[in-house]
Design a protein around this motif. Structure first.
Motif, PDB file in Angstrom:
ATOM      1  N   ASP A 167      -6.777  10.501  -8.345  1.00 39.41           N
ATOM      2  CA  ASP A 167      -7.707  11.328  -9.116  1.00 39.41           C
ATOM      3  C   ASP A 167      -8.164  12.548  -8.326  1.00 39.41           C
ATOM      4  OD1 ASP A 167      -7.591   9.595 -11.291  1.00 39.41           O
ATOM      5  OD2 ASP A 167      -9.181   8.330 -10.461  1.00 39.41           O
ATOM      6  N   GLU A 168      -8.347  12.362  -7.027  1.00 38.85           N
ATOM      7  CA  GLU A 168      -8.869  13.430  -6.180  1.00 38.85           C
ATOM      8  C   GLU A 168      -8.044  13.519  -4.902  1.00 38.85           C
ATOM      9  OE1 GLU A 168     -12.523  14.616  -6.049  1.00 38.85           O
ATOM     10  OE2 GLU A 168     -13.080  13.811  -7.994  1.00 38.85           O
ATOM     11  N   PRO A 169      -7.774  14.722  -4.435  1.00 34.13           N
ATOM     12  CA  PRO A 169      -7.084  14.844  -3.144  1.00 34.13           C
ATOM     13  C   PRO A 169      -7.917  14.161  -2.042  1.00 34.13           C
ATOM     14  CG  PRO A 169      -7.206  16.961  -4.260  1.00 34.13           C
ATOM     15  CD  PRO A 169      -8.049  16.006  -5.037  1.00 34.13           C
ATOM     16  N   GLY A 170      -7.231  13.581  -1.089  1.00 31.99           N
ATOM     17  CA  GLY A 170      -7.925  12.903  -0.009  1.00 31.99           C
ATOM     18  C   GLY A 170      -8.293  11.469  -0.332  1.00 31.99           C
ATOM     19  N   GLN A 171      -7.928  11.025  -1.519  1.00 30.05           N
ATOM     20  CA  GLN A 171      -8.205   9.648  -1.923  1.00 30.05           C
ATOM     21  C   GLN A 171      -6.896   8.879  -2.036  1.00 30.05           C
ATOM     22  OE1 GLN A 171     -11.400   8.414  -2.448  1.00 30.05           O
ATOM     23  NE2 GLN A 171     -11.988  10.398  -1.624  1.00 30.05           N
ATOM     24  N   LEU A 172      -6.961   7.597  -1.780  1.00 26.52           N
ATOM     25  CA  LEU A 172      -5.811   6.729  -1.978  1.00 26.52           C
ATOM     26  C   LEU A 172      -5.904   6.109  -3.369  1.00 26.52           C
ATOM     27  CD1 LEU A 172      -5.880   4.946   1.489  1.00 26.52           C
ATOM     28  CD2 LEU A 172      -4.183   6.602   0.707  1.00 26.52           C
ATOM     29  N   PRO A 173      -4.758   5.860  -4.026  1.00 25.88           N
ATOM     30  CA  PRO A 173      -4.828   5.199  -5.329  1.00 25.88           C
ATOM     31  C   PRO A 173      -5.410   3.792  -5.179  1.00 25.88           C
ATOM     32  CG  PRO A 173      -2.540   5.507  -4.634  1.00 25.88           C
ATOM     33  CD  PRO A 173      -3.409   6.166  -3.615  1.00 25.88           C
ATOM     34  N   GLN A 174      -6.111   3.329  -6.203  1.00 27.13           N
ATOM     35  CA  GLN A 174      -6.796   2.038  -6.125  1.00 27.13           C
ATOM     36  C   GLN A 174      -5.877   0.882  -5.749  1.00 27.13           C
ATOM     37  OE1 GLN A 174     -10.187   1.780  -6.168  1.00 27.13           O
ATOM     38  NE2 GLN A 174      -9.724  -0.255  -5.382  1.00 27.13           N
ATOM     39  N   PRO A 175      -4.649   0.796  -6.273  1.00 24.19           N
ATOM     40  CA  PRO A 175      -3.781  -0.308  -5.827  1.00 24.19           C
ATOM     41  C   PRO A 175      -3.488  -0.263  -4.319  1.00 24.19           C
ATOM     42  CG  PRO A 175      -2.945   0.616  -7.872  1.00 24.19           C
ATOM     43  CD  PRO A 175      -4.048   1.527  -7.398  1.00 24.19           C
ATOM     44  N   ALA A 176      -3.408   0.937  -3.752  1.00 23.78           N
ATOM     45  CA  ALA A 176      -3.206   1.055  -2.300  1.00 23.78           C
ATOM     46  C   ALA A 176      -4.450   0.604  -1.555  1.00 23.78           C
ATOM     47  CB  ALA A 176      -2.854   2.490  -1.924  1.00 23.78           C
ATOM     48  N   VAL A 177      -5.613   1.002  -2.061  1.00 27.69           N
ATOM     49  CA  VAL A 177      -6.883   0.576  -1.452  1.00 27.69           C
ATOM     50  C   VAL A 177      -6.981  -0.951  -1.468  1.00 27.69           C
ATOM     51  CG1 VAL A 177      -9.406   0.624  -1.714  1.00 27.69           C
ATOM     52  CG2 VAL A 177      -8.077   2.733  -1.977  1.00 27.69           C
ATOM     53  N   ASP A 178      -6.603  -1.558  -2.592  1.00 29.39           N
ATOM     54  CA  ASP A 178      -6.660  -3.016  -2.710  1.00 29.39           C
ATOM     55  C   ASP A 178      -5.715  -3.694  -1.715  1.00 29.39           C
ATOM     56  OD1 ASP A 178      -8.502  -2.651  -4.756  1.00 29.39           O
ATOM     57  OD2 ASP A 178      -7.008  -2.962  -6.356  1.00 29.39           O
ATOM     58  N   ALA A 179      -4.500  -3.164  -1.586  1.00 24.22           N
ATOM     59  CA  ALA A 179      -3.529  -3.738  -0.650  1.00 24.22           C
ATOM     60  C   ALA A 179      -4.006  -3.577   0.794  1.00 24.22           C
ATOM     61  CB  ALA A 179      -2.163  -3.085  -0.844  1.00 24.22           C
ATOM     62  N   LEU A 180      -4.596  -2.415   1.102  1.00 19.88           N
ATOM     63  CA  LEU A 180      -5.106  -2.188   2.455  1.00 19.88           C
ATOM     64  C   LEU A 180      -6.315  -3.078   2.748  1.00 19.88           C
ATOM     65  CD1 LEU A 180      -4.694   1.659   2.627  1.00 19.88           C
ATOM     66  CD2 LEU A 180      -3.406  -0.048   3.933  1.00 19.88           C
ATOM     67  N   ALA A 216       0.835  -1.201   0.000  1.00 20.08           N
ATOM     68  CA  ALA A 216       0.000   0.000   0.000  1.00 20.08           C
ATOM     69  C   ALA A 216       0.872   1.253   0.000  1.00 20.08           C
ATOM     70  CB  ALA A 216      -0.944  -0.010   1.202  1.00 20.08           C
ATOM     71  N   ALA A 217       1.928   1.234   0.806  1.00 16.28           N
ATOM     72  CA  ALA A 217       2.841   2.382   0.853  1.00 16.28           C
ATOM     73  C   ALA A 217       3.500   2.601  -0.507  1.00 16.28           C
ATOM     74  CB  ALA A 217       3.899   2.171   1.931  1.00 16.28           C
ATOM     75  N   ILE A 218       3.928   1.531  -1.136  1.00 18.52           N
ATOM     76  CA  ILE A 218       4.559   1.630  -2.459  1.00 18.52           C
ATOM     77  C   ILE A 218       3.555   2.164  -3.480  1.00 18.52           C
ATOM     78  CG2 ILE A 218       5.518   0.261  -4.358  1.00 18.52           C
ATOM     79  CD1 ILE A 218       6.744  -1.560  -2.118  1.00 18.52           C
ATOM     80  N   ALA A 219       2.333   1.679  -3.415  1.00 26.65           N
ATOM     81  CA  ALA A 219       1.302   2.113  -4.360  1.00 26.65           C
ATOM     82  C   ALA A 219       1.008   3.606  -4.218  1.00 26.65           C
ATOM     83  CB  ALA A 219       0.027   1.297  -4.173  1.00 26.65           C
ATOM     84  N   ILE A 220       1.018   4.105  -3.001  1.00 27.15           N
ATOM     85  CA  ILE A 220       0.760   5.536  -2.783  1.00 27.15           C
ATOM     86  C   ILE A 220       1.851   6.365  -3.450  1.00 27.15           C
ATOM     87  CG2 ILE A 220       0.686   7.362  -1.028  1.00 27.15           C
ATOM     88  CD1 ILE A 220      -0.719   5.256   0.797  1.00 27.15           C
ATOM     89  N   GLN A 221       3.073   5.873  -3.409  1.00 27.23           N
ATOM     90  CA  GLN A 221       4.188   6.597  -4.017  1.00 27.23           C
ATOM     91  C   GLN A 221       4.245   6.415  -5.534  1.00 27.23           C
ATOM     92  OE1 GLN A 221       7.115   4.720  -1.360  1.00 27.23           O
ATOM     93  NE2 GLN A 221       7.722   6.808  -0.795  1.00 27.23           N
ATOM     94  N   SER A 222       3.642   5.348  -6.031  1.00 30.36           N
ATOM     95  CA  SER A 222       3.800   4.983  -7.443  1.00 30.36           C
ATOM     96  C   SER A 222       2.645   5.369  -8.345  1.00 30.36           C
ATOM     97  CB  SER A 222       4.007   3.468  -7.564  1.00 30.36           C
ATOM     98  OG  SER A 222       5.101   3.064  -6.795  1.00 30.36           O
ATOM     99  N   PHE A 223       1.455   5.516  -7.797  1.00 25.42           N
ATOM    100  CA  PHE A 223       0.275   5.746  -8.618  1.00 25.42           C
ATOM    101  C   PHE A 223      -0.336   7.106  -8.312  1.00 25.42           C
ATOM    102  CE2 PHE A 223       0.684   1.160  -8.370  1.00 25.42           C
ATOM    103  CZ  PHE A 223       0.531   0.787  -9.699  1.00 25.42           C
ATOM    104  N   PRO A 224      -0.747   7.821  -9.351  1.00 31.33           N
ATOM    105  CA  PRO A 224      -1.400   9.116  -9.116  1.00 31.33           C
ATOM    106  C   PRO A 224      -2.809   8.915  -8.555  1.00 31.33           C
ATOM    107  CG  PRO A 224      -1.455   8.557 -11.439  1.00 31.33           C
ATOM    108  CD  PRO A 224      -0.655   7.484 -10.764  1.00 31.33           C
TER     109      PRO A 224
END
Length: 175
Positions: free
Chosen positions: A50-63, A40-48
């Motif tokens: 869409d909206e501030p306050g949102q986590l990228p979908q790969p991070a959401v999936d890992a979490l 999840a941490a890697i995904a946050i750094q790697s994927f843009p």
């Protein structure tokens, strides 16, 4: 530090806390859990996002994977701990709800755990730049939530006793 970097930092520290604190008879399960948190941490750094306050979908999936592992297995780690790591981005801090204990002693224990949780949060330990302080804060929150879960089970048993059925929660202000 941006909310995203703060979340990445908390997630990486949480993975280390998991490796040091989690229990499971099959060690690979602990590594799987810690790995999902790190992913999840890697995904946050790697994927843009869409909206501030949102986590990228790969991070959401890992979490989601990490949370599912925590709820489906007893690692001796409450799933709520993940929310403390993601709070800088999501703006949602896990809660520790009052247990509404009928017994005065159990109500005091509940109030004490909730007060200790608030001290960690209010003193800003989760935002500390000191690695040891952040690890201690995450470990402390983990232990407090674990104790609260065990206390909730004791309260449920105590509140269901025939002499306590229908009684209002203990009033700490009156004592």
């Amino acid at each position: 530090m941006s909310a995203y970097l703060a979340t990445v930092r908390r997630l990486n520290h949480l993975a280390a806390v998991v490796r040091g604190r989690a229990y499971h008879p099959q060690r690979y399960m602990i590594e799987t859990l810690a790995g999902a948190i790190e992913d999840a941490a890697i995904a946050i750094q790697s994927f843009p996002v869409d909206e501030p306050g949102q986590l990228p979908q790969p991070a959401v999936d890992a979490l989601r994977e990490a949370t599912d592992l925590l709820t489906e297995n007893d690692f001796m780690i409450p799933a709520a701990i993940v929310g403390y790591a993601t709070a800088p981005v999501t703006g949602v801090m896990p809660q520790m709800e009052p247990l509404n204990a009928v017994s005065l002693q159990l109500a005091r224990q509940d109030a004490d755990l909730r007060a200790r949780r608030m001290e960690i949060i209010d003193h800003g330990h989760l935002n500390s730049r000191d690695e040891a302080v952040l690890n201690a804060a995450l470990t402390g929150l983990l232990l407090l939530h674990r104790k609260h879960e065990r206390l909730a089970a004791a309260v449920a048993v105590d509140n269901d006793r025939p002499c306590n059925l229908g009684q209002p929660p203990a009033d700490l202000a009156a004592h």
